[in-house]
Design a protein around this motif. Structure first.
Motif: not given
Length: 113
Positions: A30-46
């Protein structure tokens, strides 16, 4: 502060080594998945995705007594909750470092009998 308080985590699991190992496996995935979510969210400003992923990481880290991860995730979550996207995104590298440190501390416990 220790990275992983195994004794405390094992106490939460009522002394069941197998359960602790299972929770560690789930956490690492889950930490790996959430890390990917955080990467994408930072890039998108979400900011919503930032808050949700940080909240999820905070909860799972607390379950395993990963205090550094929980604290870093809480800081990011707080910034995101107040819609300070840039400030929240700026906290992601510190959280990522805490996640990597935790993963390194947890992996040896997966190979124990």
């Amino acid at each position: 502060m220790t990275v992983f308080d195994r004794a405390e985590a094992l106490e939460r699991c009522r002394g069941k080594e197998g359960l602790l190992a299972k929770l560690i496996r789930i956490y690492l995935e889950d930490a790996a998945q959430q890390g990917a979510v955080l990467d994408a969210a930072c890039a998108a400003g979400d900011v919503t995705a930032l808050e949700r992923a940080a909240h999820r990481l905070k909860g799972s880290a607390l379950n395993l007594s990963l205090k550094r991860v929980a604290e870093a995730a809480a800081r990011l979550e707080d910034e995101a909750r107040t819609e300070r996207t840039a400030e929240a995104a700026a906290l992601w590298p510190a959280l990522r470092a805490a996640l990597e440190e935790a993963a390194a501390a947890l992996r040896p416990f997966l190979s124990q009998p």
